[in-house]
Design a protein around this motif. Structure first.
Motif, PDB file in Angstrom:
ATOM      1  N   ARG A 114       0.847  -1.200   0.000  1.00  0.00           N
ATOM      2  CA  ARG A 114       0.000   0.000   0.000  1.00  0.00           C
ATOM      3  C   ARG A 114       0.883   1.251   0.000  1.00  0.00           C
ATOM      4  N   ASP A 115       2.002   1.177   0.718  1.00  0.00           N
ATOM      5  CA  ASP A 115       2.912   2.321   0.705  1.00  0.00           C
ATOM      6  C   ASP A 115       3.573   2.460  -0.662  1.00  0.00           C
ATOM      7  N   PHE A 116       3.902   1.329  -1.256  1.00  0.00           N
ATOM      8  CA  PHE A 116       4.460   1.367  -2.608  1.00  0.00           C
ATOM      9  C   PHE A 116       3.469   2.059  -3.545  1.00  0.00           C
ATOM     10  N   TYR A 117       2.193   1.723  -3.392  1.00  0.00           N
ATOM     11  CA  TYR A 117       1.141   2.362  -4.209  1.00  0.00           C
ATOM     12  C   TYR A 117       1.106   3.861  -3.935  1.00  0.00           C
ATOM     13  N   ARG A 118       1.080   4.219  -2.653  1.00  0.00           N
ATOM     14  CA  ARG A 118       1.012   5.655  -2.290  1.00  0.00           C
ATOM     15  C   ARG A 118       2.157   6.430  -2.937  1.00  0.00           C
ATOM     16  N   GLU A 119       3.341   5.828  -2.952  1.00  0.00           N
ATOM     17  CA  GLU A 119       4.519   6.557  -3.436  1.00  0.00           C
ATOM     18  C   GLU A 119       4.661   6.535  -4.958  1.00  0.00           C
ATOM     19  N   ASN A 120       4.153   5.492  -5.605  1.00  0.00           N
ATOM     20  CA  ASN A 120       4.476   5.318  -7.025  1.00  0.00           C
ATOM     21  C   ASN A 120       3.306   5.425  -7.988  1.00  0.00           C
ATOM     22  N   ALA A 121       2.098   5.658  -7.473  1.00  0.00           N
ATOM     23  CA  ALA A 121       0.950   5.559  -8.380  1.00  0.00           C
ATOM     24  C   ALA A 121       0.256   6.892  -8.604  1.00  0.00           C
ATOM     25  N   GLY A 122       1.034   7.944  -8.743  1.00  0.00           N
ATOM     26  CA  GLY A 122       0.430   9.229  -9.091  1.00  0.00           C
ATOM     27  C   GLY A 122       0.165  10.106  -7.876  1.00  0.00           C
ATOM     28  N   ASP A 123      -0.134  11.382  -8.155  1.00  0.00           N
ATOM     29  CA  ASP A 123      -0.265  12.386  -7.089  1.00  0.00           C
ATOM     30  C   ASP A 123      -1.405  12.110  -6.121  1.00  0.00           C
ATOM     31  N   GLU A 124      -2.506  11.581  -6.644  1.00  0.00           N
ATOM     32  CA  GLU A 124      -3.699  11.421  -5.820  1.00  0.00           C
ATOM     33  C   GLU A 124      -3.728  10.087  -5.079  1.00  0.00           C
ATOM     34  N   ALA A 125      -2.735   9.225  -5.342  1.00  0.00           N
ATOM     35  CA  ALA A 125      -2.792   7.856  -4.826  1.00  0.00           C
ATOM     36  C   ALA A 125      -3.007   7.823  -3.317  1.00  0.00           C
ATOM     37  N   GLY A 126      -2.211   8.624  -2.601  1.00  0.00           N
ATOM     38  CA  GLY A 126      -2.299   8.604  -1.141  1.00  0.00           C
ATOM     39  C   GLY A 126      -3.687   8.970  -0.655  1.00  0.00           C
ATOM     40  N   ALA A 127      -4.214  10.078  -1.178  1.00  0.00           N
ATOM     41  CA  ALA A 127      -5.526  10.559  -0.740  1.00  0.00           C
ATOM     42  C   ALA A 127      -6.613   9.534  -1.044  1.00  0.00           C
ATOM     43  N   ILE A 128      -6.552   8.960  -2.254  1.00  0.00           N
ATOM     44  CA  ILE A 128      -7.587   7.999  -2.638  1.00  0.00           C
ATOM     45  C   ILE A 128      -7.530   6.759  -1.759  1.00  0.00           C
ATOM     46  N   LEU A 129      -6.327   6.265  -1.506  1.00  0.00           N
ATOM     47  CA  LEU A 129      -6.224   5.044  -0.705  1.00  0.00           C
ATOM     48  C   LEU A 129      -6.679   5.300   0.735  1.00  0.00           C
ATOM     49  N   ASP A 130      -6.260   6.441   1.301  1.00  0.00           N
ATOM     50  CA  ASP A 130      -6.682   6.754   2.673  1.00  0.00           C
ATOM     51  C   ASP A 130      -8.203   6.752   2.788  1.00  0.00           C
ATOM     52  N   LYS A 131      -8.830   7.447   1.857  1.00  0.00           N
ATOM     53  CA  LYS A 131     -10.291   7.558   1.891  1.00  0.00           C
ATOM     54  C   LYS A 131     -10.930   6.182   1.720  1.00  0.00           C
ATOM     55  N   LEU A 132     -10.362   5.421   0.771  1.00  0.00           N
ATOM     56  CA  LEU A 132     -10.924   4.098   0.502  1.00  0.00           C
ATOM     57  C   LEU A 132     -10.788   3.201   1.721  1.00  0.00           C
ATOM     58  N   GLU A 133      -9.641   3.271   2.384  1.00  0.00           N
ATOM     59  CA  GLU A 133      -9.437   2.440   3.584  1.00  0.00           C
ATOM     60  C   GLU A 133     -10.484   2.770   4.644  1.00  0.00           C
ATOM     61  N   THR A 134     -10.763   4.080   4.802  1.00  0.00           N
ATOM     62  CA  THR A 134     -11.785   4.483   5.782  1.00  0.00           C
ATOM     63  C   THR A 134     -13.144   3.920   5.381  1.00  0.00           C
ATOM     64  N   GLU A 135     -13.470   4.048   4.103  1.00  0.00           N
ATOM     65  CA  GLU A 135     -14.773   3.544   3.632  1.00  0.00           C
ATOM     66  C   GLU A 135     -14.885   2.038   3.832  1.00  0.00           C
ATOM     67  N   ILE A 136     -13.775   1.346   3.603  1.00  0.00           N
ATOM     68  CA  ILE A 136     -13.797  -0.110   3.787  1.00  0.00           C
ATOM     69  C   ILE A 136     -14.046  -0.436   5.254  1.00  0.00           C
ATOM     70  N   GLU A 137     -13.370   0.282   6.142  1.00  0.00           N
ATOM     71  CA  GLU A 137     -13.569   0.048   7.574  1.00  0.00           C
ATOM     72  C   GLU A 137     -15.024   0.247   7.965  1.00  0.00           C
ATOM     73  N   GLU A 138     -15.632   1.315   7.401  1.00  0.00           N
ATOM     74  CA  GLU A 138     -17.037   1.583   7.725  1.00  0.00           C
ATOM     75  C   GLU A 138     -17.921   0.419   7.303  1.00  0.00           C
ATOM     76  N   ILE A 139     -17.616  -0.143   6.154  1.00  0.00           N
ATOM     77  CA  ILE A 139     -18.474  -1.214   5.640  1.00  0.00           C
ATOM     78  C   ILE A 139     -18.237  -2.535   6.376  1.00  0.00           C
ATOM     79  N   THR A 140     -16.950  -2.853   6.603  1.00  0.00           N
ATOM     80  CA  THR A 140     -16.673  -4.146   7.247  1.00  0.00           C
ATOM     81  C   THR A 140     -16.818  -4.040   8.763  1.00  0.00           C
ATOM     82  N   GLY A 141     -16.855  -2.802   9.285  1.00  0.00           N
ATOM     83  CA  GLY A 141     -16.985  -2.617  10.724  1.00  0.00           C
ATOM     84  C   GLY A 141     -15.756  -3.049  11.476  1.00  0.00           C
ATOM     85  N   GLU A 142     -14.598  -3.037  10.815  1.00  0.00           N
ATOM     86  CA  GLU A 142     -13.358  -3.412  11.514  1.00  0.00           C
ATOM     87  C   GLU A 142     -12.557  -2.193  11.925  1.00  0.00           C
TER      88      GLU A 142
END
Ligand code: NA
Ligand code: NA
Lengths: 421, 180, 359
Positions: free
Chosen positions: C331-359
């Motif tokens: 995930r860090d490799f993605y954040r660093e190497n996959a474009g300017d927005e990668a970090g923001a998108i992954l952070d938000k997505l991780e939060t959304e996933i947590e909300e759905i899975t309740g973990e």
């Protein structure tokens, strides 16, 4: 629109433009005048895309291997070996040619490579014992086509790619038909020599045979290494082509020392030349196929010719006719690229084994390579032997008749190709 | 004129080098990857991309060189069998029209290269124009060469299949040659 | 050619569309918006390209979408659905969509990771929920995907109308894979993506790029030891015939997007646009059921095939955890190497996933 496409194709082809021009110009004109929503630069996208499939890398590699071997001693050693066993028979030199082409085909994978490697030394031998040049060239061209059927085969690699059929299975299935064609050619050579009173050559002694066999042992290992390497999981069919280059280099540079490593770049150059000439057509073929696809023509053809659930034999006949006619005008590789996706679904519906279909299609491509008016082997021979087009094809009719007979046998008896699977 | 000749010589040597190098590169990548995977259990992620690049280079950069040698695949049945005057006319006009078409293709190729700006290649992540810039360059070089094939036919009385390739041999010539 | 100015315009136009889309998804369950749709006046013929063939998920999805649009429009809208291959590679098709040669395309972010690098988020293993229903919910509702990531695609003249799953990715192998140690000395065929390859290196495998044309034979002969794909694709390509083991690893979900050319879409009358939106929304549930049915029926085909038996093993949650631990640093490799927005998108997505899975 279809009419425009065909008119441009045929007019520019018949006038003697380089093949790539009609092949690229026809779809470009269609896109410019009939498909406003399609950007013309997509033709270039398609050209690049057409040569982007990794499996196509096998083509220049097999040609490279063949070029190295024809530059060095490999092809002569194969010729000596075969000649020492069958050279003394009636039509022995012609039989030697056919056998050597079959053997070399199972080394090189390329019909053009075979024309160059076997054709060049063998034509001189044939002329010396009194064969007419037209007969010699026709024999070389047609026997070289067996290279498309015996493994490894560039045509099968491309068919396998498009039809998602196992290339390994296709390779095995090509062996039977390859040997069948060889038998026909050998029989013809025998009868021809009898009719034209071609003088008999001296019979080789067993000592000579042993010596020639010993000298040919490394070249004869080629098929073993290629096929064995693929089936033992050492490498893919594409990689096998790369390995065959290494093996050819090992033979010529290290074992036979027939030329120095400094010569390798110039051999690569001659491979590069043929690669460019062939691949610009493969590239154009994809642009052509794209335009046909956008216009929905494949579906129309399938609906017209293959509606009403024809049986397997009918479908195979239709497939054969399509490919035969297609290969009369366009490079077989391009025809495989264009027609396979159109015809394969109907063939599958008729219950035809995809491997058998592949053999029939590859066979037509082989036949097409040697069939006028368009035929890559004819062009290669014309270029290598520096003979005009008509002189090159003068002797082909008997061979085409034999090939058609083999085709009928293949359609009626799928076992010829499938028995080893 | 002298300068042009030198330039032309240089270009033909460069084309030869590029064609030859791309074939060698394909060999090294394809065979090397197979050997490395088997002996070192290490596949080359870049092998496929570099081979593909080399095939693009060979195909497009070869257009001009193949034209120079007169080796483009051609259906010559008709042109071989027409009266000399017509044959000479065709041999002159065809390279000219071919050149025009190739220059047109060069233009569209350039448009295509532009349309992919911003993309990178999948394995090496280098700008994508490294892959497709060969199309416009190759078409331009091809166009130039066909112009010269046109010129050589204008300047000479005989039929030239290409700048460096005159007409074919006849059957008698061949059989006489080999019987001596 | 597409001018830069034009691209920005259409980008900002359709960002609003993207926003209203999520709402539509909920509305359409309650009321049948077809009633509101005025008569379609013109007739349309559109081209719809997919990355798969008949019998496979994308093609069947596209056919169904085309049928529904045809019916709802009273026959005014017809679509030619293209199987993969006729119009070139996956990337070619995307370029055709961008330039307007085709109107509709199913696009996998995996094949466009060289254009919209942030789309490689779908290559991260053990990130999306383990429950397929939750994946479905995430794809339908995620802002990170439907707004932020979608906006990046719009900048490239690709307008995503919906994200959908084609099912979990699975491993097949000539030997059994249940823990990272099983990947030692194992040659794994993957897509040509540094992120995916690095992931398999983390597991200890030798990732190898190989074309689909060579893959069946390569698996058969042991040139490579295994590959990853959704079940329907494994079955349709017959890879199970030449593989002894299949691991229900669910290490990822294969996600695809239904996309249109933005200029084309924005130029349509409003009632046609809403008919498209409505149908694409319907397809969310329909598509989900399609992949579920396809994958489960083909899984039993693979299990029941006695001619070329394939042992099917499911990873236990402990085993999944071992792999997840190795995959998480990617995930860090993605954040660093996959474009300017990668970090923001992954952070938000991780939060959304947590909300759905309740973990
Ligand atoms: Na062969
Ligand atoms: Na032909």
């Amino acid at each position: 629109m279809v009419t425009t496409l065909l008119i441009i194709l045929f007019v520019f082809l018949m006038l003697g433009f380089p093949m790539m021009i009609p092949l690229i110009l026809a779809p470009l004109v269609i896109v410019l005048f009939f498909m406003p929503q399609v950007e013309p630069f997509l033709m270039v996208q398609q050209m690049l895309s057409g040569i982007s499939e990794p499996i196509l890398l096998a083509v220049p590699l097999f040609i490279f291997a063949a070029d190295i071997m024809s530059m060095g001693k490999t092809s002569n050693r194969l010729l000596d070996f075969v000649g020492s066993f069958v050279g003394h028979l009636r039509g022995g030199y012609a039989i030697t040619t056919a056998a050597a082409c079959t053997l070399f085909g199972s080394i090189s994978g390329s019909t053009q490579g075979t024309v160059v490697a076997i054709g060049t030394p063998m034509r001189q031998r044939l002329l010396k014992v009194g064969y007419k040049d037209s007969t010699a060239i026709a024999l070389i061209i047609n026997a070289s086509d067996v290279a498309l059927l015996v493994p490894p085969s560039i045509g099968m690699i491309i068919y396998g790619l498009i039809s998602r059929t196992s290339v390994g299975d296709l390779f095995i299935a090509g062996i039977g038909p390859g040997l069948l064609i060889f038998s026909f050619f050998a029989l013809y050579a025998y009868i021809h020599a009898y009719l034209y009173k071609i003088p008999l050559a001296d019979k080789a002694t067993w000592t000579e045979r042993f010596q020639f066999t010993r000298k040919a042992i490394f070249p004869l290992m080629f098929p073993v290494i290629i096929i064995g390497g693929i089936y033992s999981g050492f490498f893919t069919p594409t990689e096998a082509a790369g390995i065959s280059v290494l093996y050819a280099l090992l033979l010529e540079l290290v074992i036979y020392r027939s030329f120095s490593i400094k010569k390798v770049p110039s051999v690569a150059l001659s491979t590069g030349l043929i690669t460019s000439a062939v691949f610009i057509l493969v590239a154009g073929g994809q642009a052509f196929a794209f335009t046909l696809g956008m216009a929905g023509i494949p579906g129309m053809i399938a609906d017209t010719f293959l509606s009403g659930n024809p049986g397997p034999i009918e479908v195979l006949i239709i497939v054969s006719i399509f490919f035969f006619v297609g290969c009369m005008f366009v490079d077989p590789i391009v025809v495989i690229l264009i027609l396979t996706p159109i015809l394969q679904p109907a063939a599958m519906q008729a219950g035809i084994d995809p491997v058998h279909l592949g053999v029939i299609i590859t066979f037509q491509a082989a036949l097409g390579s040697a069939t006028p008016p368009f035929g890559v082997d004819i062009f290669t021979a014309s270029a290598v032997f520096n003979r005009s087009y008509l002189d090159t094809i003068r002797g082909t009719p008997p061979f085409i008749v034999m090939m058609l007979i083999v085709c009928i046998l293949l359609i009626l008896f799928p076992e010829i190709s499938l028995f080893l699977l | 004129m002298k300068l042009l000749k030198t330039l032309d010589y240089g270009l033909s040597k460069l084309e030869e080098f590029i064609l030859s190098a791309s074939i060698l590169m394909i060999t090294v990548m394809v065979a090397g990857n197979a050997l490395s995977r088997n002996f070192f259990n290490n596949s080359w992620a870049f092998a496929e991309e570099l081979s593909e690049l080399s095939l693009y280079v060979a195909t497009f950069m070869g257009i001009g060189y193949v034209a120079r040698k007169g080796r483009h695949i051609t259906m010559s049945a008709v042109i071989d069998n027409v009266p000399f005057a017509l044959r000479k006319t065709l041999a002159t006009i065809i390279p000219l029209i071919t050149a025009i078409i190739l220059f047109t293709l060069a233009y569209f190729s350039y448009e295509y290269v532009q349309s992919t700006s911003g993309r990178v290649t999948s394995a090496l992540r280098i700008p994508y124009y490294w892959m497709n810039i060969w199309a416009p360059i190759g078409f331009v070089l091809g166009g130039i060469q066909f112009l010269r094939n046109f010129y050589v036919n204008v300047r000479n009385r005989e039929v030239y299949l290409a700048e460096e390739r005159k007409d074919y041999q006849s059957e008698e010539e061949v059989e006489n040659q080999s019987s001596t | 050619a597409c001018g830069g100015g034009e691209t920005e315009e259409s980008g900002s136009d359709s960002e609003d569309e993207g926003g209203s889309e999520g709402d539509n998804a909920e509305e359409s369950e309650d009321e049948d918006t077809a009633e509101d749709t005025a008569e379609i006046e013109e007739s349309y013929n559109w081209t719809f390209v997919t990355e798969e063939n008949e019998g496979q998920m994308q093609y069947e999805y596209a056919e169904e979408l085309a049928d529904r649009l045809n019916e709802k429009s009273g026959g005014q809208i017809t679509m030619d659905v293209f199987e993969f291959g006729q119009l070139g590679t996956e990337v070619d098709q995307v370029e055709q969509l961008q330039s307007g040669a085709v109107e509709f395309a199913i696009v996998s972010p995996g094949f466009t990771g060289t254009m919209v690098e942030e789309g490689q988020v779908f290559a991260l293993q053990f990130l999306l929920p383990e429950d397929q229903e939750q994946v479905h919910e995430l794809l339908n509702t995620s802002e990170a995907l439907n707004e932020d990531l979608a906006a990046l695609y719009e900048e490239e003249d690709i307008l995503p109308l919906s994200f959908f799953t084609e099912g979990f990715m699975q491993w097949t192998g000539s030997s059994k894979i249940t823990e990272p140690a099983d990947f030692d000395g194992f040659t794994m065929r993957t897509q040509d993506s540094p992120l995916i390859q690095k992931t398999y290196e983390e597991y200890g495998a030798d990732p190898s790029v190989m074309s689909a044309g060579d893959l069946y034979t390569a698996l058969q002969n042991g040139t490579v030891d295994g590959q990853e794909n959704p079940i329907f694709f494994i079955a349709d390509s017959s890879y199970h015939e030449v593989q002894d083991y299949m691991t229900i690893s669910n290490h990822n979900s294969y996600v695809a997007m239904t996309t249109v050319n933005p200029d084309f879409y924005n130029g349509l009358p409003e009632n046609v646009q809403s008919l498209i939106d409505e149908t694409v929304d319907e397809m969310r549930d329909v598509g989900f059921d399609m992949q579920d049915e396809l994958n489960s029926s083909l899984l039993s085909d693979i299990e029941d095939n006695d001619d070329t038996p394939t042992e099917v093993t499911e990873l236990s949650s402990e085993q999944r955890e071992e792999f997840r631990e190795l995959a998480t640093p990617m995930r860090d490799f993605y954040r660093e190497n996959a474009g300017d927005e990668a970090g923001a998108i992954l952070d938000k997505l991780e939060t959304e996933i947590e909300e759905i899975t309740g973990e």
